[in-house]
Design a protein around this motif. Structure first.
Motif, PDB file in Angstrom:
ATOM      1  N   ALA A 105     -48.171 -10.785 -81.062  1.00 54.68           N
ATOM      2  CA  ALA A 105     -48.754 -10.583 -79.766  1.00 54.68           C
ATOM      3  C   ALA A 105     -47.609 -10.236 -78.600  1.00 54.68           C
ATOM      4  CB  ALA A 105     -49.245 -12.061 -79.392  1.00 54.68           C
ATOM      5  N   CYS A 106     -46.598 -11.001 -78.631  1.00 53.74           N
ATOM      6  CA  CYS A 106     -45.323 -10.839 -77.279  1.00 53.74           C
ATOM      7  C   CYS A 106     -44.828  -9.156 -77.678  1.00 53.74           C
ATOM      8  CB  CYS A 106     -44.157 -11.737 -77.851  1.00 53.74           C
ATOM      9  SG  CYS A 106     -44.639 -13.479 -77.061  1.00 53.74           S
ATOM     10  N   ASP A 107     -44.387  -8.902 -79.101  1.00 49.88           N
ATOM     11  CA  ASP A 107     -44.111  -7.592 -79.433  1.00 49.88           C
ATOM     12  C   ASP A 107     -44.946  -6.522 -78.630  1.00 49.88           C
ATOM     13  OD1 ASP A 107     -41.979  -8.563 -80.385  1.00 49.88           O
ATOM     14  OD2 ASP A 107     -42.541  -8.380 -82.445  1.00 49.88           O
ATOM     15  N   GLN A 108     -46.524  -6.597 -78.987  1.00 49.94           N
ATOM     16  CA  GLN A 108     -47.348  -5.752 -78.483  1.00 49.94           C
ATOM     17  C   GLN A 108     -47.461  -5.657 -76.965  1.00 49.94           C
ATOM     18  OE1 GLN A 108     -48.798  -3.484 -80.699  1.00 49.94           O
ATOM     19  NE2 GLN A 108     -49.347  -2.303 -78.722  1.00 49.94           N
ATOM     20  N   LEU A 109     -47.497  -6.633 -76.456  1.00 56.06           N
ATOM     21  CA  LEU A 109     -47.408  -7.059 -74.964  1.00 56.06           C
ATOM     22  C   LEU A 109     -46.256  -6.420 -74.300  1.00 56.06           C
ATOM     23  CD1 LEU A 109     -48.474 -10.345 -73.784  1.00 56.06           C
ATOM     24  CD2 LEU A 109     -49.721  -8.202 -73.097  1.00 56.06           C
ATOM     25  N   TYR A 110     -45.042  -6.511 -75.008  1.00 57.86           N
ATOM     26  CA  TYR A 110     -43.657  -6.016 -74.583  1.00 57.86           C
ATOM     27  C   TYR A 110     -43.969  -4.495 -74.428  1.00 57.86           C
ATOM     28  CZ  TYR A 110     -38.903  -4.806 -74.271  1.00 57.86           C
ATOM     29  OH  TYR A 110     -37.602  -4.323 -73.924  1.00 57.86           O
ATOM     30  N   LYS A 111     -44.486  -3.947 -75.560  1.00 61.03           N
ATOM     31  CA  LYS A 111     -44.727  -2.530 -75.592  1.00 61.03           C
ATOM     32  C   LYS A 111     -45.736  -1.914 -74.625  1.00 61.03           C
ATOM     33  CE  LYS A 111     -45.849   1.156 -79.265  1.00 61.03           C
ATOM     34  NZ  LYS A 111     -46.502   1.395 -80.563  1.00 61.03           N
ATOM     35  N   ASP A 112     -46.842  -2.707 -74.660  1.00 64.69           N
ATOM     36  CA  ASP A 112     -47.928  -2.074 -73.600  1.00 64.69           C
ATOM     37  C   ASP A 112     -47.594  -2.312 -72.421  1.00 64.69           C
ATOM     38  OD1 ASP A 112     -49.338  -1.810 -75.933  1.00 64.69           O
ATOM     39  OD2 ASP A 112     -50.656  -3.578 -75.709  1.00 64.69           O
ATOM     40  N   LEU A 113     -46.935  -3.294 -71.859  1.00 66.57           N
ATOM     41  CA  LEU A 113     -46.652  -3.257 -70.270  1.00 66.57           C
ATOM     42  C   LEU A 113     -45.563  -2.289 -70.255  1.00 66.57           C
ATOM     43  CD1 LEU A 113     -46.196  -7.316 -70.114  1.00 66.57           C
ATOM     44  CD2 LEU A 113     -47.577  -6.108 -68.681  1.00 66.57           C
ATOM     45  N   GLY A 114     -44.445  -2.050 -70.803  1.00 66.21           N
ATOM     46  CA  GLY A 114     -43.538  -0.886 -70.886  1.00 66.21           C
ATOM     47  C   GLY A 114     -44.331   0.195 -70.699  1.00 66.21           C
ATOM     48  N   ALA A 115     -45.424   0.691 -71.471  1.00 68.52           N
ATOM     49  CA  ALA A 115     -46.051   1.812 -71.310  1.00 68.52           C
ATOM     50  C   ALA A 115     -46.971   1.947 -70.089  1.00 68.52           C
ATOM     51  CB  ALA A 115     -46.859   2.062 -72.572  1.00 68.52           C
ATOM     52  N   ALA A 116     -47.201   0.821 -69.440  1.00 69.32           N
ATOM     53  CA  ALA A 116     -47.905   0.946 -68.226  1.00 69.32           C
ATOM     54  C   ALA A 116     -47.023   1.051 -66.857  1.00 69.32           C
ATOM     55  CB  ALA A 116     -48.795  -0.206 -68.105  1.00 69.32           C
ATOM     56  N   GLY A 117     -45.473   0.928 -67.244  1.00 67.82           N
ATOM     57  CA  GLY A 117     -44.742   1.226 -66.284  1.00 67.82           C
ATOM     58  C   GLY A 117     -44.104  -0.137 -65.632  1.00 67.82           C
ATOM     59  N   VAL A 118     -44.498  -1.403 -66.243  1.00 65.08           N
ATOM     60  CA  VAL A 118     -44.121  -2.591 -65.968  1.00 65.08           C
ATOM     61  C   VAL A 118     -42.941  -2.939 -66.445  1.00 65.08           C
ATOM     62  CG1 VAL A 118     -44.897  -5.089 -65.556  1.00 65.08           C
ATOM     63  CG2 VAL A 118     -46.545  -3.252 -65.414  1.00 65.08           C
ATOM     64  N   GLU A 119     -41.874  -3.288 -65.473  1.00 63.33           N
ATOM     65  CA  GLU A 119     -40.557  -3.892 -66.079  1.00 63.33           C
ATOM     66  C   GLU A 119     -40.672  -5.081 -66.510  1.00 63.33           C
ATOM     67  OE1 GLU A 119     -36.851  -1.677 -63.984  1.00 63.33           O
ATOM     68  OE2 GLU A 119     -37.999  -2.535 -62.603  1.00 63.33           O
ATOM     69  N   VAL A 120     -40.200  -5.514 -67.821  1.00 64.01           N
ATOM     70  CA  VAL A 120     -40.449  -6.732 -68.531  1.00 64.01           C
ATOM     71  C   VAL A 120     -39.037  -7.228 -68.671  1.00 64.01           C
ATOM     72  CG1 VAL A 120     -41.583  -8.044 -70.265  1.00 64.01           C
ATOM     73  CG2 VAL A 120     -42.692  -6.111 -69.299  1.00 64.01           C
ATOM     74  N   LEU A 121     -38.823  -8.481 -68.756  1.00 66.17           N
ATOM     75  CA  LEU A 121     -37.795  -9.163 -69.660  1.00 66.17           C
ATOM     76  C   LEU A 121     -38.264 -10.245 -70.553  1.00 66.17           C
ATOM     77  CD1 LEU A 121     -34.694  -9.783 -69.720  1.00 66.17           C
ATOM     78  CD2 LEU A 121     -34.977 -11.649 -68.228  1.00 66.17           C
ATOM     79  N   TYR A 122     -38.122  -9.926 -71.830  1.00 64.55           N
ATOM     80  CA  TYR A 122     -38.714 -10.540 -72.723  1.00 64.55           C
ATOM     81  C   TYR A 122     -38.022 -11.822 -73.315  1.00 64.55           C
ATOM     82  CZ  TYR A 122     -40.878 -11.091 -77.561  1.00 64.55           C
ATOM     83  OH  TYR A 122     -41.307 -11.625 -78.820  1.00 64.55           O
ATOM     84  N   ASP A 123     -38.073 -12.981 -73.303  1.00 63.50           N
ATOM     85  CA  ASP A 123     -37.410 -13.974 -73.664  1.00 63.50           C
ATOM     86  C   ASP A 123     -38.016 -14.340 -75.331  1.00 63.50           C
ATOM     87  OD1 ASP A 123     -35.887 -16.082 -74.342  1.00 63.50           O
ATOM     88  OD2 ASP A 123     -36.353 -17.284 -72.575  1.00 63.50           O
ATOM     89  N   ASP A 124     -36.964 -13.662 -76.115  1.00 59.38           N
ATOM     90  CA  ASP A 124     -37.381 -13.780 -77.491  1.00 59.38           C
ATOM     91  C   ASP A 124     -36.549 -14.569 -78.315  1.00 59.38           C
ATOM     92  OD1 ASP A 124     -35.458 -11.872 -77.088  1.00 59.38           O
ATOM     93  OD2 ASP A 124     -35.712 -10.707 -78.617  1.00 59.38           O
ATOM     94  N   ARG A 125     -36.000 -15.329 -77.530  1.00 57.54           N
ATOM     95  CA  ARG A 125     -34.736 -16.159 -78.114  1.00 57.54           C
ATOM     96  C   ARG A 125     -35.295 -17.109 -78.987  1.00 57.54           C
ATOM     97  NH1 ARG A 125     -31.419 -18.131 -73.426  1.00 57.54           N
ATOM     98  NH2 ARG A 125     -33.689 -18.578 -72.855  1.00 57.54           N
ATOM     99  N   ASP A 126     -34.686 -17.831 -80.096  1.00 61.82           N
ATOM    100  CA  ASP A 126     -35.026 -19.143 -80.558  1.00 61.82           C
ATOM    101  C   ASP A 126     -34.405 -20.192 -79.795  1.00 61.82           C
ATOM    102  OD1 ASP A 126     -35.732 -21.084 -82.400  1.00 61.82           O
ATOM    103  OD2 ASP A 126     -34.410 -20.604 -83.937  1.00 61.82           O
ATOM    104  N   GLU A 127     -35.275 -20.568 -78.878  1.00 62.37           N
ATOM    105  CA  GLU A 127     -34.780 -21.670 -77.663  1.00 62.37           C
ATOM    106  C   GLU A 127     -35.957 -22.508 -77.334  1.00 62.37           C
ATOM    107  OE1 GLU A 127     -32.491 -23.671 -76.257  1.00 62.37           O
ATOM    108  OE2 GLU A 127     -31.430 -21.812 -75.853  1.00 62.37           O
ATOM    109  N   ARG A 128     -35.535 -23.600 -77.038  1.00 63.41           N
ATOM    110  CA  ARG A 128     -36.827 -24.532 -76.782  1.00 63.41           C
ATOM    111  C   ARG A 128     -37.420 -24.116 -75.565  1.00 63.41           C
ATOM    112  NH1 ARG A 128     -35.121 -28.079 -72.690  1.00 63.41           N
ATOM    113  NH2 ARG A 128     -32.966 -27.751 -72.302  1.00 63.41           N
ATOM    114  N   ALA A 129     -38.673 -24.497 -75.324  1.00 60.54           N
ATOM    115  CA  ALA A 129     -39.678 -23.930 -74.210  1.00 60.54           C
ATOM    116  C   ALA A 129     -39.152 -24.188 -72.961  1.00 60.54           C
ATOM    117  CB  ALA A 129     -40.981 -24.436 -74.466  1.00 60.54           C
TER     118      ALA A 129
END
Length: 436
Positions: free
Chosen positions: A361-385
């Motif tokens: 879901a996150c990978d697709q959102l990241y791709k779709d937001l970027g395609a819509a011209g929205v700058e995104v910082l995606y926290d994909d780290r293996d880190e606690r919430a």
């Protein structure tokens, strides 16, 4: 940008040398690192904000009719001797010598250099008016650099210079910059109050500084409460027209720094007078022939006689503005960026990295937001919430989208407004349209 690949060295603890909020937060958010006292390296997050501010400043300068050039950081000393400022400027000027023994200096400002360029290239009144600007690094050897980028030794500045045949023409140029400054600061998310100012070492007898309010401001300011109703974003000026009515409208309302305010003579009723702390973010000057006369910057007038051109200068501290914006917009958790200058619009948080559904879901959102011209910082780290939430609040992106397994089961994600703290559930299918 995936946070796992981004160079963002955030800090949990506040560095001991940071005395004000903007300095603390810029260090903690991984925006800058100090190389020497008052001299900073700009890391990727900080540089993105710097470039966004620079772009807005440039757009408004161009719109006002100014033309961009680029002058060097190192200047020859002889043009400063010509103007009479070489010895007067004092120890803030960094004086150097090249290998041939020529005296040079690291420019603290550019009145002399732009006048030298003008006098060599412009000969006739038919070539006036002219307004030239650049965005360049400056150096002033502050005796006590402090407060991070708010009072550093090296700083990025937009400085513009106007050249006119007559005082009346020079005032028109001054007014154009006055209005351009109001629009610039409003687009940056700031309410700037123009206040009559002392001209200082720049010279001249007409000057305004633009002050924004912040609790940690350098000086106390006083202004009529009517300023709180003013909206510079509503200004859509025709720069070829007479802008004096706009300037008169804004300057007719009382506003003064503590140096210019006299409680005994102030005509504003006590209940209408607002006081606060202010940060200077811009300063404009009209100084006539202070530089053109000693440096021989003349043009041939309509009658054939040589005339000293009338000049003004107009400065905006581009790097200083980052500190000022943070001083105006932050809370206990971190920075709160206005959307116009935010390094990214959206922080995308994957609550369970490694989970197939969340990752997909996150990978697709990241791709779709970027395609819509929205700058995104995606926290994909293996880190606690908790660490992810704290990090996003610290760097202050306007919107946070959180994707977790429970929400995905319902086809929902959480949307948080960083400025208000408001959280709402939004359908995964709708989130791109909502943010774009």
């Amino acid at each position: 940008m995936r946070l796992s690949r981004y160079f963002l060295p955030t800090l949990k603890e506040t560095p001991s040398e940071a005395q004000i909020a903007s300095h603390r937060l810029m260090l903690r958010a991984g925006m800058i690192r100090q190389g020497a006292a008052g001299i900073y390296s700009w890391l990727p997050l900080g540089l993105k904000v710097l470039k966004k501010i620079e772009a807005i400043v440039r757009e408004e300068q161009d719109r006002a009719g100014a033309q961009e050039l680029l002058m060097p950081t190192i200047q020859p000393s002889e043009i400063w001797v010509e103007s009479g400022r070489y010895d007067d400027y004092g120890k803030e000027m960094l004086r150097i010598e090249d290998r041939h023994g020529r005296e040079m200096l690291y420019g603290p400002t550019n009145e002399e250099l732009i006048t030298d360029i003008f006098r060599k290239e412009v000969r006739s009144y038919r070539d006036l008016p002219k307004m030239l600007y650049h965005i360049q690094w400056k150096f002033r050897d502050e005796i006590r650099p402090r407060f991070g980028v708010m009072r550093g030794r090296e700083f990025l500045m937009k400085d513009a210079y106007s050249f006119d045949l007559t005082p009346e023409g020079a005032v028109k140029s001054y007014n154009a910059m006055f209005v351009a400054y109001l629009r610039t600061f409003a687009r940056l998310g700031l309410k700037a109050i123009p206040m009559r100012a002392d001209t200082g070492p720049i010279g001249g007898d007409l000057s305004h500084e633009f002050i924004i309010l912040a609790e940690t401001g350098e000086s106390q300011v006083f202004f009529h409460k009517d300023f709180e109703k003013k909206d510079a974003l509503s200004l859509n000026p025709d720069y070829a027209a007479d802008l004096q009515p706009i300037v008169d409208d804004w300057t007719s309302i009382y506003a003064a720094t503590e140096e210019m305010h006299d409680a005994a003579t102030c005509a504003v009723a006590e209940g209408d007078l607002v006081t606060g702390r202010g940060i200077e973010v811009g300063h404009i000057f009209y100084f006539g022939d202070k530089y053109s006369k000693p440096m021989g910057a003349t043009v041939q007038g309509p009658d054939g006689e040589l005339v000293n051109v009338e000049m003004g200068s107009y400065g905006i501290g581009v790097s200083r503005l980052i500190g000022a914006i943070i001083e105006a917009f932050h809370d206990d958790n971190g920075i709160i960026w206005p959307e116009s200058v935010a390094p990214f619009k959206v922080g995308l948080i994957n609550l369970r990295s490694g989970d197939a559904a969340c990752d997909g879901a996150c990978d697709q959102l990241y791709k779709d937001l970027g395609a819509a011209g929205v700058e995104v910082l995606y926290d994909d780290r293996d880190e606690r919430a908790g660490a992810k939430f704290a990090n996003m609040d610290l760097i202050g992106l306007p919107w946070q989208v959180t994707v977790g397994p429970r929400g995905l089961e319902k086809g929902m994600v959480e949307l948080k407004n960083r400025a208000t703290g408001e959280k709402t559930e939004v359908a995964l299918a709708d989130i791109v349209a909502k943010l774009a």
